[in-house]
Write an enzyme that holds these catalytic residues in place. Structure first.
Site, PDB file in Angstrom:
ATOM      1  N   ASP A 127     -33.272 -60.410  12.096  1.00 44.91           N
ATOM      2  CA  ASP A 127     -32.784 -60.642  13.458  1.00 44.91           C
ATOM      3  C   ASP A 127     -32.563 -62.119  13.789  1.00 44.91           C
ATOM      4  O   ASP A 127     -31.966 -62.434  14.816  1.00 44.91           O
ATOM      5  CB  ASP A 127     -33.773 -60.040  14.473  1.00 44.91           C
ATOM      6  CG  ASP A 127     -34.036 -58.573  14.178  1.00 44.91           C
ATOM      7  OD1 ASP A 127     -33.052 -57.832  14.048  1.00 44.91           O
ATOM      8  OD2 ASP A 127     -35.202 -58.178  14.053  1.00 44.91           O
ATOM      9  N   LYS A 213      -1.762 -51.832  21.223  1.00 44.75           N
ATOM     10  CA  LYS A 213      -2.956 -52.030  20.386  1.00 44.75           C
ATOM     11  C   LYS A 213      -3.406 -50.682  19.819  1.00 44.75           C
ATOM     12  O   LYS A 213      -3.510 -49.704  20.560  1.00 44.75           O
ATOM     13  CB  LYS A 213      -4.064 -52.651  21.238  1.00 44.75           C
ATOM     14  CG  LYS A 213      -5.201 -53.243  20.469  1.00 44.75           C
ATOM     15  CD  LYS A 213      -6.104 -54.004  21.438  1.00 44.75           C
ATOM     16  CE  LYS A 213      -7.375 -54.465  20.785  1.00 44.75           C
ATOM     17  NZ  LYS A 213      -7.188 -55.446  19.747  1.00 44.75           N
TER      18      LYS A 213
END
Ligand code: ADP
Length: 319
Positions: A127, A213
């Site tokens: 992390d 898109k």
């Protein structure tokens, strides 16, 4: 110092093996003996340890996980647990220790140091959320794994003109989400450090659809929202088929990248250098690509600002 110990603790991270290897081999090169402790602090409490030889760490450098295994040991959070650990370490002739793990593991390392076993913390977590260091072992590999997975999702997403919500790990920090959003060309990165506006994201998806898109990728850091519910809302509001994928523990495994192997090696060697000088109660860290160390308490109290550049970049480049 004649004999040191090494253990991995807390959540596992790719590169932990490379760190153990560097600790063991650099210590042996300096004439020290090395005791490997299995399953984190529980191995210290249960005498689950063995004396290493150079070949004990053969063929582990490139493997994910930790061959010493890791554990969360609640008993060690109590004073009695620490005292038992010190007693067992002394019985085993361990005069110094290297603990590879995260913040929780460093608190245990500090307790051991204060009770006479000089201990060094080495930061490892996918992390990258340990404040005192710019880099933690495992982060680069986790990013690479997430990149591979999201590239595959992109392929199928484009074929079907879908929207994909991808939940990545982070443990309350948005480093993986923000970085991977830029690396994978996601439309948005949703991170715990910053507010997000789902309506704005939905409006952008609608606008994108009007402009031709073909697909959308949204990266979300774990623990922020129910990504399946989010996918349903986006689908309902945009009319675009939307799927949620939770990458989960896939990000914790795999062969460590070059960066993780090299950083783990440098950190492991640095930890042994400190112990050789009789120095304990330090945490190893990266600062501007140099390997440095801090007093453990000082390190635990440091704050790392979240730079939202990548969150802004992902948004700016989504058209
Ligand atoms: P991480 O090291 O990845 O942050 P944890 O917070 O689970 O993971 O801590 C790993 C282990 O470190 C715990 O299971 C426990 O044995 C030890 N530990 C955690 N917090 C403390 C503490 N306050 N004092 C002593 N030991 C601790």
């Amino acid at each position: 110092m004649k004999r040191i110990g090494v253990l991995t603790s807390g959540g596992d991270a790719p590169g932990m093996n490379a760190a153990v290897r560097a600790v063991a081999r650099s210590a042996m090169s300096a004439g020290l003996e090395v005791v490997a402790i299995r399953k984190g602090y529980s191995g210290l409490l249960n005498n689950n340890m063995f004396l290493m030889e150079p070949k004990s760490v053969s063929d582990i450098l490139h493997r994910g996980g930790t061959f010493l295994q890791t554990a969360r040991c609640l008993e060690f959070k109590e004073e009695a647990g620490v005292l038992k650990g010190v007693e067992n370490a002394k019985k085993m002739g361990i005069e110094g220790l290297v603990v590879i793990g995260g913040d929780g593991s460093f608190r245990g390392a500090r307790d051991l140091s204060l009770h006479g076993i000089p201990t060094i913390g080495v930061p490892a977590t996918i992390d990258n959320d340990i404040s005192c260091t710019e880099y933690c072992i495992g982060y680069d590999t986790a990013l690479d794994t997430a990149k591979d997975a999201i590239d595959r999702i992109r392929d199928t997403c484009r074929s079907h003109e879908r929207c994909s919500i991808i939940e990545v790990m982070g443990h309350g920090a948005g480093y993986i989400a923000a970085t991977i959003a830029v690396a994978c060309g996601a439309e948005a990165a949703i991170v715990p450090e910053r507010e997000y506006d789902l309506n704005e994201i939905i409006e952008n998806i609608k606008k994108g659809k009007k402009n031709g898109k073909e697909f959308n990728l949204i990266v979300v850091s774990e623990g922020i929202c129910d990504v399946i519910a989010m996918a349903k809302k986006i689908e309902d509001e945009t009319g675009i088929e939307t799927r949620a994928t939770i990458l989960g523990h896939i990000q914790r495994g795999g062969s460590p990248t070059v960066r993780d192997r090299v950083t783990a090696t440098r950190m492991g060697i640095h930890a042994v250098e400190l112990l050789k000088k009789g120095i304990g109660n330090r945490v190893v860290a990266v600062k501007r690509d140099e390997i440095v160390d801090y007093d453990i308490l000082e390190g635990l109290n440091m704050k790392k600002d979240f730079d939202d550049e990548f969150v802004r970049v992902a948004k700016m480049l989504s058209m």
